[in-house]
Scaffold this motif. Sequence first.
Motif, PDB file in Angstrom:
ATOM      1  N   LEU A  56       0.828  -1.197   0.000  1.00 28.11           N
ATOM      2  CA  LEU A  56       0.000   0.000   0.000  1.00 28.11           C
ATOM      3  C   LEU A  56       0.862   1.246   0.000  1.00 28.11           C
ATOM      4  CD1 LEU A  56      -2.809  -0.956   2.530  1.00 28.11           C
ATOM      5  CD2 LEU A  56      -2.877  -1.029   0.038  1.00 28.11           C
TER       6      LEU A  56
ATOM      7  N   THR B  96       0.850   4.988   1.169  1.00 25.43           N
ATOM      8  CA  THR B  96       0.110   5.820   2.102  1.00 25.43           C
ATOM      9  C   THR B  96       0.612   7.242   2.090  1.00 25.43           C
ATOM     10  OG1 THR B  96       1.598   5.358   3.943  1.00 25.43           O
ATOM     11  CG2 THR B  96      -0.235   3.821   3.604  1.00 25.43           C
ATOM     12  N   TYR B  97      -0.123   8.085   2.792  1.00 25.17           N
ATOM     13  CA  TYR B  97       0.253   9.493   2.941  1.00 25.17           C
ATOM     14  C   TYR B  97       1.638   9.613   3.568  1.00 25.17           C
ATOM     15  CZ  TYR B  97       0.337  13.976   5.421  1.00 25.17           C
ATOM     16  OH  TYR B  97       0.693  15.183   5.929  1.00 25.17           O
TER      17      TYR B  97
ATOM     18  N   ASN C 188      -6.203   2.856   0.377  1.00 22.26           N
ATOM     19  CA  ASN C 188      -4.921   3.315  -0.139  1.00 22.26           C
ATOM     20  C   ASN C 188      -4.600   2.636  -1.452  1.00 22.26           C
ATOM     21  OD1 ASN C 188      -4.089   3.050   3.228  1.00 22.26           O
ATOM     22  ND2 ASN C 188      -4.152   5.005   2.168  1.00 22.26           N
TER      23      ASN C 188
ATOM     24  N   PHE D 224      -6.974   9.600  -1.073  1.00 21.11           N
ATOM     25  CA  PHE D 224      -6.742   8.180  -0.823  1.00 21.11           C
ATOM     26  C   PHE D 224      -5.605   7.950   0.168  1.00 21.11           C
ATOM     27  CE2 PHE D 224      -8.207   7.585  -5.465  1.00 21.11           C
ATOM     28  CZ  PHE D 224      -9.527   7.627  -5.075  1.00 21.11           C
ATOM     29  N   LEU D 225      -4.783   8.968   0.392  1.00 17.48           N
ATOM     30  CA  LEU D 225      -3.584   8.818   1.210  1.00 17.48           C
ATOM     31  C   LEU D 225      -3.725   9.409   2.605  1.00 17.48           C
ATOM     32  CD1 LEU D 225      -0.965   9.808  -1.525  1.00 17.48           C
ATOM     33  CD2 LEU D 225      -1.908   7.552  -1.027  1.00 17.48           C
TER      34      LEU D 225
END
Length: 334
Positions: free
Chosen positions: A3, A5-6, A128, A152-153
């Motif tokens: 995934l 991610t932010y 994510n 999404f993040l």
Amino acid sequence: MILFTYYRLLHLLRISDSKASIFRNGTLLKQGTCCWLHLKQCQGFVDKKGLLDRQKQQMARGLPKQKPITGVKQVIVVASGKGGVGKSTTAVNLALGLMAIDRSKSVGLLDSDVYGPSIPKLMNLKGNPELSEDNRMIPLINYGVPCMSMGFLVEDASPIVWRGLMVMSAIERLVRQVNVIHFKPKVDWGSLDYLVVDMPPGTGDVQLSITQNIPIAGAVIVSTPQDVALLDARRGAEMFKKVNVPVLGLVQNMSVFQCPNCHHQTHIFGSNGARQLAETIGVRFLGDIPLHLNIREMSDKGQPIVVSSPDSSEADAYKKVASAVIQSLQDLKT
């Protein structure tokens, strides 16, 4: 696959930022004595002549070269000078309208509004993005449209407090690292015919960064008929003209409200303001979108009107806008 991610994106941005700070004129500064010697050498460039020379070099570089997004044939940006005029809702239904007109066309959707991403809510997407084997983010898909967004993040209620340079770096990664070609859905749709970009409101860093780095087929300006919104819409149109991006036309959103009981029509925000502005600045008027409860309710549910009520008059309005956009693109080629 893993995934993305932010926090991964933030880590990448911080690494790139720290790396940039240790470079001086192409030379990597080492720690200890070597670093001190390099700093002493760099002091000679602080004088006025050195500063002028560096300014001349920077000016000589000019604007960054535009690089097409791999596999994307045409990029359409949807913009507005002012927030709250329904730009994101228009962008989503425009993307779906382009597909509805011609099912053979594939359309993607990029949410470039880093501070206020709306596409995840409007397209009913959560989670994510995963990373492909070549370390690219895979867009999330709904209604047959691959989507990428900063939303999404991050968590829904988490603010993004970034300065301009980090925002532009994030946009670059969202655009360049999204792999729309190697993603293999159940149906092999091939490359994208259109990528619709939901731009943030205004005429700031993100707008300039996207228009200077990506070849844009054309811009769609969204406005309400209200005079205050039209002032900013005109500024947005003029900005695209200055950076040599064709303005495909103006969309007049929330043009009229019709009472569901007596069917009386009321022009809450004024009448034909965007149509008159289009004539004034010499661009196509793409169409009217009514102020309708059904559009708002379906958008909040993540079910855009073009797919939830495809035979409604509201959906037809968006499809007419999509047809006008296609016509404007064709006119540019002739």
